[in-house]
Write a protein that holds these residues in place. Sequence first.
Motif, mmCIF file in Angstrom:
data_model
loop_
_atom_site.group_PDB
_atom_site.id
_atom_site.type_symbol
_atom_site.label_atom_id
_atom_site.label_comp_id
_atom_site.label_asym_id
_atom_site.label_seq_id
_atom_site.Cartn_x
_atom_site.Cartn_y
_atom_site.Cartn_z
ATOM 1 N N LEU A 1 28.439 17.408 25.360
ATOM 2 C CA LEU A 1 28.018 16.244 26.125
ATOM 3 C C LEU A 1 29.198 15.329 26.424
ATOM 4 C CD1 LEU A 1 25.595 14.787 27.328
ATOM 5 C CD2 LEU A 1 25.288 13.621 25.142
ATOM 6 N N ILE A 2 30.043 15.106 25.420
ATOM 7 C CA ILE A 2 31.237 14.276 25.628
ATOM 8 C C ILE A 2 32.175 14.931 26.638
ATOM 9 C CG2 ILE A 2 33.312 13.366 24.503
ATOM 10 C CD1 ILE A 2 31.654 12.984 21.972
ATOM 11 N N GLY A 3 32.327 16.254 26.532
ATOM 12 C CA GLY A 3 33.188 16.976 27.474
ATOM 13 C C GLY A 3 32.704 16.844 28.906
ATOM 14 N N ARG A 4 31.408 16.973 29.122
ATOM 15 C CA ARG A 4 30.852 16.842 30.473
ATOM 16 C C ARG A 4 31.022 15.419 30.999
ATOM 17 N NH1 ARG A 4 25.303 20.442 30.984
ATOM 18 N NH2 ARG A 4 26.214 22.440 30.337
ATOM 19 N N CYS A 5 30.870 14.438 30.112
ATOM 20 C CA CYS A 5 31.046 13.050 30.534
ATOM 21 C C CYS A 5 32.497 12.773 30.934
ATOM 22 C CB CYS A 5 30.617 12.100 29.412
ATOM 23 S SG CYS A 5 28.836 12.051 29.127
ATOM 24 N N ILE A 6 33.437 13.344 30.188
ATOM 25 C CA ILE A 6 34.859 13.168 30.517
ATOM 26 C C ILE A 6 35.181 13.787 31.869
ATOM 27 C CG2 ILE A 6 37.209 13.816 29.843
ATOM 28 C CD1 ILE A 6 36.332 13.561 26.924
#
Length: 333
Positions: free
Chosen positions: A22-27
Amino acid sequence: MKIPKAMLETQNQSNPLSRSKLIGRCIVSCIFVFLTHLALSVIPRFFSAFSFLTQLALSALLLLLLLGFGGWCRRTLLRAKASAPAFVFFNILFIWGFYFSVIRPAVPQLNDAVFNCGVVFLFIGLYSIITSDPGIVTNGSASPDQPMEGSLSQVDKELELLASGLGHESTHDSGLLMRVRYCKTCKAYIKGLDHHCPAFGNCIGQNNHPLFLILLFGFIGTEASYLVCSSLFAAKSRILDRPSELTLSESLAVSTILFTILQLLWQVVFLIWHIYCLCVNIRTDEWIKWKKYPEFQLVIPPEPGQSFRNIRFWNPYDKGIVQNVKEFLAIQH
């Protein structure tokens, strides 16, 4: 056909992504938001001799190219997915941050308050609709101690019948409880499914359809407010009188105006469509896939000498604008 009570109970069945994904997609989404707005700032900076309408058309074309190129980069180079809701969130955040750093000093207090309240409303609405239950129909009971009414295979078959329109007992009852449709993206049956909204990462169904319309009004109102504020800044700084001498921040001011106008154009059309659907008591999914749902098919007997039947669209749920609106508002309670 009688529907088991367990079929109409709803709960959140989505499988959340791991925190790292989720953090990767947000970045990834955040990076593409910044790159998108930097790329759009090229239009007023290097095409200042063109008319405003021409710059608007060039911005639309550039956005389409960036959309395709961004998808190719994510699939082939980065091998990572982005999050559409995060893209929407960071777009709002970018516009708001740019407003505070550049636009706000030139804006009267009343306009400033209206725009800031609109942005806060968008953040709250975005969170609400992302986490909302659109009306997922499950084959489980409300609690582990309550037994299921009917076998799993029987309930699944009845759900499939409802989703295909074959399970409708009567077209005189237009309640959305009977209009269960299947969403391939969510892999779930949704009561009153209108469409799956990629921007919000959720289906729009019976439970969150009013929230969706309110949020759509909110986006249009907030974007219109930003256009007023940025126009005041443009008039005060006279950036339109010296288009060949724009700084990066001034170019971004013009490009965000172009971006906001493009957003408003499709959102207003989208809102008009949804108001029309509400008034005639039909959902987007039903209108697009009406040939899949038998209750929307009016069979015309073949005329003498013809060997085939004509099938025309008709809406068995349309009871007139006033009754349709009342029914839409009543079903939420």
